[in-house]
Design an enzyme around this catalytic site. Structure first.
Site, PDB file in Angstrom:
ATOM      1  N   CYS A  87       0.911  -1.253  -0.241  1.00 27.14           N
ATOM      2  CA  CYS A  87      -0.058  -0.111   0.013  1.00 27.14           C
ATOM      3  C   CYS A  87       1.040   1.212  -0.011  1.00 27.14           C
ATOM      4  O   CYS A  87       2.020   1.379   0.618  1.00 27.14           O
ATOM      5  CB  CYS A  87      -0.943   0.037   1.380  1.00 27.14           C
ATOM      6  SG  CYS A  87      -1.800   1.425   1.363  1.00 27.14           S
TER       7      CYS A  87
ATOM      8  N   GLU B 209       2.651  -6.060   9.103  1.00 23.28           N
ATOM      9  CA  GLU B 209       3.164  -4.630   8.442  1.00 23.28           C
ATOM     10  C   GLU B 209       4.211  -4.076   9.355  1.00 23.28           C
ATOM     11  O   GLU B 209       5.115  -3.162   8.980  1.00 23.28           O
ATOM     12  CB  GLU B 209       1.927  -3.619   8.663  1.00 23.28           C
ATOM     13  CG  GLU B 209       2.049  -2.430   8.278  1.00 23.28           C
ATOM     14  CD  GLU B 209       1.031  -1.347   8.482  1.00 23.28           C
ATOM     15  OE1 GLU B 209      -0.158  -1.627   8.399  1.00 23.28           O
ATOM     16  OE2 GLU B 209       1.271  -0.306   9.068  1.00 23.28           O
TER      17      GLU B 209
HETATM   18 FE1  F3S Z   1      -3.304   0.910   2.908  1.00 20.75          FE
HETATM   19 FE2  F3S Z   1      -4.864   2.126   4.854  1.00 20.75          FE
HETATM   20 FE3  F3S Z   1      -5.569   0.060   3.560  1.00 20.75          FE
HETATM   21  S1  F3S Z   1      -2.558   1.942   4.911  1.00 20.75           S
HETATM   22  S2  F3S Z   1      -3.733  -1.114   3.292  1.00 20.75           S
HETATM   23  S3  F3S Z   1      -5.374   1.778   2.570  1.00 20.75           S
HETATM   24  S4  F3S Z   1      -5.737   0.426   5.805  1.00 20.75           S
END
Ligand code: F3S
Length: 299
Positions: free
Chosen positions: A102, A132
């Site tokens: 992400c 993460e």
């Molecule tokens: Fe990214 Fe937020 Fe989803 S960091 S993976 S958009 S919860």
């Protein structure tokens, strides 16, 4: 008939949707090749069995480290991201890496790597077991101080720290840790890297939980962001239920309720949410229908 209300923000976040799209794209490209390539994700792509079972059936394997793949294999990095060592090793082994980290997590990697190179002490607020956090820590050579509670913050002895957060933590945890650091006179450079998608899901779940008789939280049992929604909901509405899919609906309890809220984690597929919402009303209205009868009807 009971009123069913869906939380304003629920279901796939941007990062998860992107990771799924990139994986689908690789599967389609591979289908066109005469000599198929092996596709892997490093760890389950998302914390949802519905999605991971589907990918498995379509030939996408799961590995834990680049050492398990052969040169030329495709390895998809999920939205949680990976350590720097992972990317270095994949390159060395000549794997094709499809990076679906992400962008918000990638930004944390850059912040941490830059601060680490400047010699700063890195503090990561989050769960030390979460992939993460393990990935973020891998951008400061695994030397980050991972703080998941006030007690752990109390144990920090540095005079100066550079602080980032796991994207899915609750703001209250960050505030608590910062308060402890202030009490301890630790000079803290703060980067609030909590993701908006998480905040939005948590706030809309909380707001809805205050107004309804029962809350149904949909998501994988191993999804930490869905687990957090459940915790938040439970505080505001004692009739909160954590379900993976329609089969888990607690019909007996729901039949006593007039207003039922529905919220879903960032890794819950839209089709699962829609199936629950579309069928719940009928199931709880019809006193005679049992879950077995109902599943026979829709199967
Ligand atoms: Fe990214 Fe937020 Fe989803 S960091 S993976 S958009 S919860």
């Amino acid at each position: 008939m009971a009123e069913i209300i869906r939380a304003e923000h629920s279901g796939f976040c941007f990062g998860v949707r992107q990771a799924i799209e990139k994986t689908e794209e690789q599967i389609h490209l591979n289908e066109k090749l005469e000599k198929k390539r092996q596709i892997y994700t490093c760890g389950p792509l998302i914390h949802n069995r519905f999605v991971t079972d589907d990918l498995k059936a379509r030939g996408v394997g799961i590995i834990e480290s680049p050492e398990e793949a052969e040169p030329g294999d495709i390895v998809i990095v999920r939205s949680h991201g990976e350590t720097k060592a992972f990317f270095d090793e994949s390159k060395r082994r000549k794997l094709t890496v499809v990076n679906a980290t992400c962008p918000f997590v990638e930004k944390i990697h850059q912040l941490v790597h830059g601060a680490w190179q400047e010699g700063k002490n890195i503090v990561i607020v989050g769960d030390k077991h979460h992939p993460e956090v393990i990935g973020i820590n891998g951008w400061c050579a695994g030397q980050g101080i991972i703080v998941g509670s006030r007690e752990e913050a109390e144990a920090v002895t540095c005079e100066k720290v550079f602080l980032v957060c796991q994207t899915t933590i609750q703001k209250k945890l960050l505030d608590d840790i910062v308060a402890v650091f202030e009490e301890k006179h630790i000079l803290t450079e703060i980067y609030n890297t909590i993701c908006n998608a998480t905040k939005e899901r948590q706030e809309s779940c909380k707001n809805l939980a205050e107004k309804v008789d029962a809350m149904v939280i949909i998501g994988g049992k191993n999804s930490s962001n869905t687990g957090k929604l459940y915790e938040i909901s439970k505080k505001k509405c004692k009739n909160s239920f954590f379900i993976e899919n329609i089969r888990d609906l607690p019909l007996k309890q729901l039949r006593k309720c007039n207003r039922i809220g529905v919220a879903a984690g960032a890794s819950t597929p839209e089709c699962v949410i829609k199936e629950v919402i579309a069928n719940m009303s009928e199931m709880i209205t019809n006193e005679k229908i049992s879950m077995e009868d109902f599943m026979d009807e829709i199967d």
